[in-house]
Scaffold this active site. Sequence first.
Site, PDB file in Angstrom:
ATOM      1  N   HIS A 138       1.092  -1.368   0.275  1.00  0.00           N
ATOM      2  CA  HIS A 138       0.242   0.076   0.110  1.00  0.00           C
ATOM      3  C   HIS A 138       0.606   1.347   0.052  1.00  0.00           C
ATOM      4  O   HIS A 138       1.516   1.582   0.749  1.00  0.00           O
ATOM      5  CB  HIS A 138      -1.318  -0.347   1.332  1.00  0.00           C
ATOM      6  CG  HIS A 138      -1.631   1.261   1.408  1.00  0.00           C
ATOM      7  ND1 HIS A 138      -2.498   2.021   0.343  1.00  0.00           N
ATOM      8  CD2 HIS A 138      -1.648   2.264   2.420  1.00  0.00           C
ATOM      9  CE1 HIS A 138      -3.457   2.584   0.984  1.00  0.00           C
ATOM     10  NE2 HIS A 138      -2.891   3.124   1.672  1.00  0.00           N
ATOM     11  N   LYS A 159      -0.245  10.933   0.556  1.00  0.00           N
ATOM     12  CA  LYS A 159       0.427  10.025   0.001  1.00  0.00           C
ATOM     13  C   LYS A 159       0.480  11.106  -1.203  1.00  0.00           C
ATOM     14  O   LYS A 159       0.947  11.252  -2.004  1.00  0.00           O
ATOM     15  CB  LYS A 159       0.264   8.622   0.022  1.00  0.00           C
ATOM     16  CG  LYS A 159       1.135   8.107   1.185  1.00  0.00           C
ATOM     17  CD  LYS A 159       0.703   6.049   1.648  1.00  0.00           C
ATOM     18  CE  LYS A 159      -0.151   5.762   0.892  1.00  0.00           C
ATOM     19  NZ  LYS A 159      -0.737   6.447   2.439  1.00  0.00           N
ATOM     20  N   ASP A 177      -1.500   4.338  -4.343  1.00  0.00           N
ATOM     21  CA  ASP A 177      -2.669   2.735  -3.628  1.00  0.00           C
ATOM     22  C   ASP A 177      -2.082   1.880  -3.395  1.00  0.00           C
ATOM     23  O   ASP A 177      -1.888   1.464  -2.362  1.00  0.00           O
ATOM     24  CB  ASP A 177      -3.722   3.398  -3.864  1.00  0.00           C
ATOM     25  CG  ASP A 177      -5.075   2.326  -2.397  1.00  0.00           C
ATOM     26  OD1 ASP A 177      -4.950   2.843  -1.851  1.00  0.00           O
ATOM     27  OD2 ASP A 177      -6.222   1.155  -3.510  1.00  0.00           O
ATOM     28  N   GLU A 202      -6.240   8.952  -6.422  1.00  0.00           N
ATOM     29  CA  GLU A 202      -7.293   9.096  -5.673  1.00  0.00           C
ATOM     30  C   GLU A 202      -6.905   9.732  -4.744  1.00  0.00           C
ATOM     31  O   GLU A 202      -6.267  10.080  -4.294  1.00  0.00           O
ATOM     32  CB  GLU A 202      -7.607   7.992  -5.024  1.00  0.00           C
ATOM     33  CG  GLU A 202      -9.239   8.025  -4.058  1.00  0.00           C
ATOM     34  CD  GLU A 202      -9.616   6.664  -2.922  1.00  0.00           C
ATOM     35  OE1 GLU A 202     -10.388   7.041  -2.197  1.00  0.00           O
ATOM     36  OE2 GLU A 202      -8.274   6.414  -2.775  1.00  0.00           O
ATOM     37  N   ARG A 243      18.493  14.314  12.377  1.00  0.00           N
ATOM     38  CA  ARG A 243      18.736  15.919  12.329  1.00  0.00           C
ATOM     39  C   ARG A 243      20.100  16.202  11.146  1.00  0.00           C
ATOM     40  O   ARG A 243      19.615  17.340  10.636  1.00  0.00           O
ATOM     41  CB  ARG A 243      18.938  17.119  13.580  1.00  0.00           C
ATOM     42  CG  ARG A 243      17.993  16.619  13.981  1.00  0.00           C
ATOM     43  CD  ARG A 243      16.584  17.335  13.848  1.00  0.00           C
ATOM     44  NE  ARG A 243      17.370  18.954  13.729  1.00  0.00           N
ATOM     45  CZ  ARG A 243      16.831  19.538  14.736  1.00  0.00           C
ATOM     46  NH1 ARG A 243      16.995  19.577  16.340  1.00  0.00           N
ATOM     47  NH2 ARG A 243      17.458  21.141  14.388  1.00  0.00           N
TER      48      ARG A 243
END
Length: 311
Positions: A138, A159, A177, A202, A243
């Site tokens: 996914h 995403k 997706d 989507e 960092r």
Amino acid sequence: MAKVRTQDLIDKFQLELVSGEEGVGRPISTSDLSRPGLEMAGYFAYYPKERVQILGKTEISFFHKLEQSERVNRMNRLCTDATPAIIVTRDMEVPDELIEASENAAVPVLKSDQKTTRLSSRLTNFLESKLAPSTAIHGVLVDIYGVGVLIIGKSGVGKSETALELVKRGHRLVSDDCVEITQEDQDTLIGSSPPLIEHLLEIRGLGIINVMTLFGAGAVRNHKRITLVINLELWDQSKQYDRLGLDEEKMKILDTELTKLTVPVRPGRNLAVIIEVAAMNFRLKRMGLNAAEQFTSKLAHAIDDGENDDI
């Protein structure tokens, strides 16, 4: 369910079916091929019967030098219940003994006009592609400056919206997706889109959009090698994030480890630009230019110089 059957080879390479029609539905379980030269000489101790058998000019010419009883014996032993197919190359005449043995054992005998080496190479490439280990993840796969970036994260983290912004910035969408991943080599993962959702994005509140229709054919591609994973997660104030970029996290997909970066998501952060820079920085690291290591080295030298001045 078998991924490849003998009938697929017939259709793909326009092979002529000579005999053994009942076995065209046999599954092919390995991409390895066999040229049964030793078997023609009578040595079957390690006969790889589960492989596609290729009979070229060498094997057929040797076969014709055998006695009639040996010919029948060799072909009967070549045709087993696990043999997916026997292919005769260079458009050579198929021996009658092979036709009879194949009909008895329901082993398809196929004929090709291609040279043995050429056909073997094409068969191997085709079978390796079809039989390669695969999985589905996914996420979203985008081609950014030639780097295949797999964007993962929990549902609703942004995403697809990030992918849309990357497409607007000139990068190419591979899949949204669901990303189908195939391991074509030991360290090579190829990602593609399921046919049902190819070129589609989507966007919550907007619905499904067709990227190729809106942005043109240059905004999409069918498949891409995955080399970098970006994990989007909601900002956690209690979590310590990297960092400097010295700590390189890995993510294993199938048998391949990929570099993984975790990018925290919070209002005001331009994720598309961050991921775009991450892809460019990843390319620089592969070229031997690591900004974090250079900074650390300069800092260490500065500290050493300072300590020497005090002395």
